[in-house]
Write an enzyme that holds these catalytic residues in place. Sequence first.
Site, PDB file in Angstrom:
ATOM      1  N   ASN A  63       0.818  -1.206   0.000  1.00 43.89           N
ATOM      2  CA  ASN A  63       0.000   0.000   0.000  1.00 43.89           C
ATOM      3  C   ASN A  63       0.856   1.261   0.000  1.00 43.89           C
ATOM      4  O   ASN A  63       0.549   2.240  -0.684  1.00 43.89           O
ATOM      5  CB  ASN A  63      -0.928   0.008   1.219  1.00 43.89           C
ATOM      6  CG  ASN A  63      -2.052  -1.000   1.114  1.00 43.89           C
ATOM      7  OD1 ASN A  63      -2.320  -1.548   0.054  1.00 43.89           O
ATOM      8  ND2 ASN A  63      -2.718  -1.260   2.223  1.00 43.89           N
ATOM      9  N   HIS A  70     -14.865   3.063 -15.500  1.00 46.97           N
ATOM     10  CA  HIS A  70     -14.737   2.263 -14.289  1.00 46.97           C
ATOM     11  C   HIS A  70     -15.990   1.433 -14.022  1.00 46.97           C
ATOM     12  O   HIS A  70     -16.030   0.615 -13.101  1.00 46.97           O
ATOM     13  CB  HIS A  70     -14.448   3.205 -13.108  1.00 46.97           C
ATOM     14  CG  HIS A  70     -13.997   2.523 -11.866  1.00 46.97           C
ATOM     15  ND1 HIS A  70     -14.765   2.475 -10.713  1.00 46.97           N
ATOM     16  CD2 HIS A  70     -12.853   1.855 -11.572  1.00 46.97           C
ATOM     17  CE1 HIS A  70     -14.116   1.818  -9.779  1.00 46.97           C
ATOM     18  NE2 HIS A  70     -12.958   1.422 -10.266  1.00 46.97           N
ATOM     19  N   HIS A 129     -15.022  -4.173  -0.604  1.00 47.33           N
ATOM     20  CA  HIS A 129     -15.020  -3.460  -1.885  1.00 47.33           C
ATOM     21  C   HIS A 129     -16.422  -3.075  -2.355  1.00 47.33           C
ATOM     22  O   HIS A 129     -16.581  -2.382  -3.348  1.00 47.33           O
ATOM     23  CB  HIS A 129     -14.338  -4.351  -2.938  1.00 47.33           C
ATOM     24  CG  HIS A 129     -13.879  -3.637  -4.150  1.00 47.33           C
ATOM     25  ND1 HIS A 129     -14.486  -3.786  -5.385  1.00 47.33           N
ATOM     26  CD2 HIS A 129     -12.877  -2.759  -4.343  1.00 47.33           C
ATOM     27  CE1 HIS A 129     -13.863  -3.041  -6.282  1.00 47.33           C
ATOM     28  NE2 HIS A 129     -12.880  -2.406  -5.676  1.00 47.33           N
TER      29      HIS A 129
END
Length: 707
Positions: free
Chosen positions: A50, A435, A592
Amino acid sequence: MSSTKQSPRYRFFNRDLSWLEFNRRVLSEGLDQSVPLLERMKFLAITSSNFDEFFMVRVATLKRAVRHGDVITCPSGLSPSEQLEEIDRRVRSITEQQYSCLKNELIPSLKKAGVTYAPPEEWNQQQIRAIGDLFNEEIFPVISPVRITGEESFPFICGLRLHILFSLKRPGEAEEKFALVQIPESQQRVIFIPDPGSGKIFTLLDDIILHMAEHLFPGYEISEAAIFRLTRDADMGVDEQRDEDFVEAMEEIIQSRRTSRVVRLEISTRSNKLRNLIIEKLDIDTRDIYSIDGPVDLKSLMNLAVSPGDKRLHDPEWQSYRPAEIDEDENLWEALQDRDILLHHPYESFDILIQLLQMASQDPRVLSIKMTLYRTSGSSPIVKSLKEAAANGKHVTAVVELKARFDEERNIRWAEELERAGVIVVYGIAHLKIHAKALMIVRREEDRIRRYVHLGTGNYNDSTAKLYTDIGLLSSNEEISQDIALVFNAITGYSNIPELRQLVMAPITLKRRLLSLIERETSRSSKDSPGLIRAKMNSLADSDIIKALYKASQEGVRIDLNVRGICMLIPGIKNMSENITVVSIIDRYLEHTRLFHFQNGGNDEYYLSSADWMPRNLERRVELMFPVMQEFHKRRLSEVLTVYFNSNMKSHQLMPDGTYRRLEPESGEEPLRAQEEFHRMAYRKTEAVSVSPRREFTVRRKAPKVD
């Protein structure tokens, strides 16, 4: 109702500092002694991974802003230089915790569990011989030492690659020489070596190279060595005007990342001389140097974290189940004609989508397939089905987003492969990223042409679908199907922005629609019947949305937010956000899902979306939000949100000062871990179906042939 209270000036957390607190929560799973040891190692590796992207994109962007005048643009009121100063403090704090955990907890505990890290000084003769053979056969042939003289600049050093700088001398000579070795990526960094007992012993590739370095420099003595790694600026925009050679333009961006500015140097050495040489040769700001007391780049320890072995060192296996809404012997086309199907991954298997595409690629009644591809796996069965469909004469269109950051090379390769197979490939839209997650299959039925669609919150990636939580909808609903057809026409050809009946699309109407939904909840809220908004997303950073939520809170609307990562909204401030609660869940799966619930005076509305509530999603991307209309599915989504907000394990509550409080079951309270509960729910549904009587017999219409 009308508020008479004086509201304070709206305030916001800083986006990047909020992200750092997310990474601190990721690390907290690595620090949690109740988590199996190799799973803890995995979270340490994820923390490092990350940080890589954070420095390449966010820190690089802030450094550029400082060079361009240090102008305050963040709603939090912090200047870029102030943000960088605080980022540096927090990153060093998190990194110190990370390495302390590795050295003082995980390495000793793993040794007790039979998995031992052995540095060179602990190798026995058998191990030394095995390592020597490995070095000579597999490592030495791929290493290319590069000499460096005092007058020369360093050779090119690629970002995120481990290097070793050696200081060398000939015996009896005073002159010092230097050489650079890139640690090869073709070899796994974690290397298991012979163990005289019943456990597992591993060492690191850099340990082996350091130990065998005399074979790289015959005639020289090695006085000192430094292991280091650079992180370079990767926040670069492509030339959107280059329509004819857009693939080439993207390849140039990928190449330019390799030579861009250095934004971080990680280095492990006790040698000030080598450290200073690297700083001087690479022109690195001393504020960008992170001295590492241990292995540089813990991300590569993921190989150890996922290695097979003692099951006690890993999480117990959780099976993905076939969706209970679909009988195993039920025709999928007929099922979708009858009802919408909601899929909750990974508790319900992503394989049903793969099966649908495989069926569509071979079904002679299927006329066309259209889908978006933002990120997909390395050996994607999705791509394989699209190629097979094209070979079988279907009209296949794939919208491949080349600007999916850090997946550009893979997507270029997939796009070229699809084109060679006869698929029509569209490379996104100028100035926008596509997206949205959408699939449409057109099939000729007995009496009509019917469209089958899938809309989801996550990518068409069979690998991450096992690791990310997402929700998708399969449907043949006429209005949704018509909307999807209009969306594909808009993004693949010449078309006016479509007027959609059920779907909401960014950047055209999604932000406006969200604001209107929040405003509707605000206007309908009263003291006797307060409004309710429940929303789950990855990030909340749009200041207009946050202001609307603040206003709703002031009017008595209860707002429950589950935000995995960035949250710029400050909860719990009197007269501003006292009715807002924010929680974040960090567990074995990456949360998510984007799921939104508006109470709407009792006529509840539920939406799923590919978009987070961030400016980039709402203003600079093509995104879709879609309603869930069947009452059965609304009840199910309500149950999902209730579990998320009642979870008292693996859940963290955001406090008004920006810190997170880890939730624990209170005295007498039943423990509830959301992801574990969803796994149980999927299992119970599957079991209920398996023991229920069959709805009808399957009749054979043609007798089998007899030899």
